[in-house]
Design an enzyme around this catalytic site. Structure first.
Site, short mmCIF file in Angstrom:
data_model
loop_
_atom_site.label_atom_id
_atom_site.label_comp_id
_atom_site.label_asym_id
_atom_site.label_seq_id
_atom_site.Cartn_x
_atom_site.Cartn_y
_atom_site.Cartn_z
N CYS A 1 -6.39 -3.68 1.25
CA CYS A 1 -6.73 -3.89 -0.16
C CYS A 1 -6.99 -2.57 -0.89
CB CYS A 1 -7.90 -4.88 -0.24
SG CYS A 1 -7.93 -5.74 -1.81
N HIS B 1 -7.44 -9.17 3.35
CA HIS B 1 -8.50 -8.68 4.24
C HIS B 1 -8.45 -9.41 5.58
CE1 HIS B 1 -11.01 -6.58 1.15
NE2 HIS B 1 -10.33 -7.37 0.35
N GLU C 1 -10.01 -8.55 8.10
CA GLU C 1 -11.36 -8.42 8.69
C GLU C 1 -12.29 -9.54 8.21
OE1 GLU C 1 -10.30 -6.83 6.14
OE2 GLU C 1 -11.93 -6.33 4.76
N1 GLN Z 1 -9.58 -4.74 -6.94
C1 GLN Z 1 -9.92 -3.69 -6.02
C2 GLN Z 1 -9.33 -2.34 -6.45
O1 GLN Z 1 -8.57 -2.28 -7.34
C3 GLN Z 1 -9.44 -4.01 -4.64
C4 GLN Z 1 -10.14 -5.25 -4.16
C5 GLN Z 1 -10.44 -5.27 -2.71
O2 GLN Z 1 -10.39 -4.25 -2.01
N2 GLN Z 1 -10.82 -6.42 -2.26
O3 GLN Z 1 -9.65 -1.37 -5.85
#
Ligand code: GLN
Length: 188
Positions: free
Chosen positions: A79, A168, A170
């Protein structure tokens, strides 16, 4: 085997728990000195990429981290970690800017919110995926292999020593993707 987990912000503890379940030692990377420890791979967790990027700059860690990954340190970005690795981030400056992908932030799902699904990961079959204000990959360079697609968007990919997921792993009960990273990238 020892894996470093970037622990400036975000879901780093959850990654350490997965590594623990797999019998792998890990340690938290909180400053530049921690980056000099021997490690077989690094995990860049989810969280808020702008906050993590800002802290990496303020703590003078950005260049060192970039050099190590460019020199072959296996890296798994989830992410926000995916956003850190991307060469191009729509509407923002790239952070580490190493992996040949373009990404769009906060873009997944009809409500731009969080959702859970199960979808294919190349070679592993169906895996559970938790998306939280997730980015997706809008362009993958010719040396990038796409590993998952969800709702017609690229959600996981790899290139050289780098593995990324928009979701994710995890935060699910499955260990499959961590195991994949350790076996294929870190030589476990
Ligand atoms: N929206 C977050 C970003 O732009 C990422 C979200 C996440 O890591 N769950 O960094």
């Amino acid at each position: 085997m020892k894996i470093g987990v970037l622990a400036l912000q975000g879901a780093f503890i959850e990654h350490r728990k997965k590594l623990f379940e797999l019998g792998v030692n890990s340690f938290e990377i909180r400053n530049k000195k921690d980056l000099t420890q021997n490690m077989d791979g690094i995990i860049l967790p989810g969280g808020e990429s702008t906050a993590i990027g800002k802290l990496l700059r303020e703590l003078d860690m950005l260049e060192e981290l970039k050099t190590q990954i460019e020199n072959g340190l296996p890296a798994f970005g989830t992410c926000a970690g995916l956003i850190l690795l991307a060469k191009k981030v729509e509407g923002a400056q790239p952070l580490l800017g190493i992996m040949d992908i373009s990404v769009k932030r906060n873009a997944y799902g009809r409500q731009l919110g969080s959702f859970f699904t199960e979808a294919d990961f190349k070679g592993l079959g169906k895996v559970p995926m938790t998306f939280i204000r997730a980015p997706y990959i809008t362009r993958a360079g010719s040396s990038v292999t796409v590993l998952s697609e969800v709702e017609g968007r690229i959600a996981a990919a790899e290139e050289k020593n780098m593995l990324v997921t928009s979701y994710h792993p995890e935060l699910t009960s499955s260990l499959k993707i961590h195991q994949y990273f350790l076996e294929k990238f870190c030589g476990k």
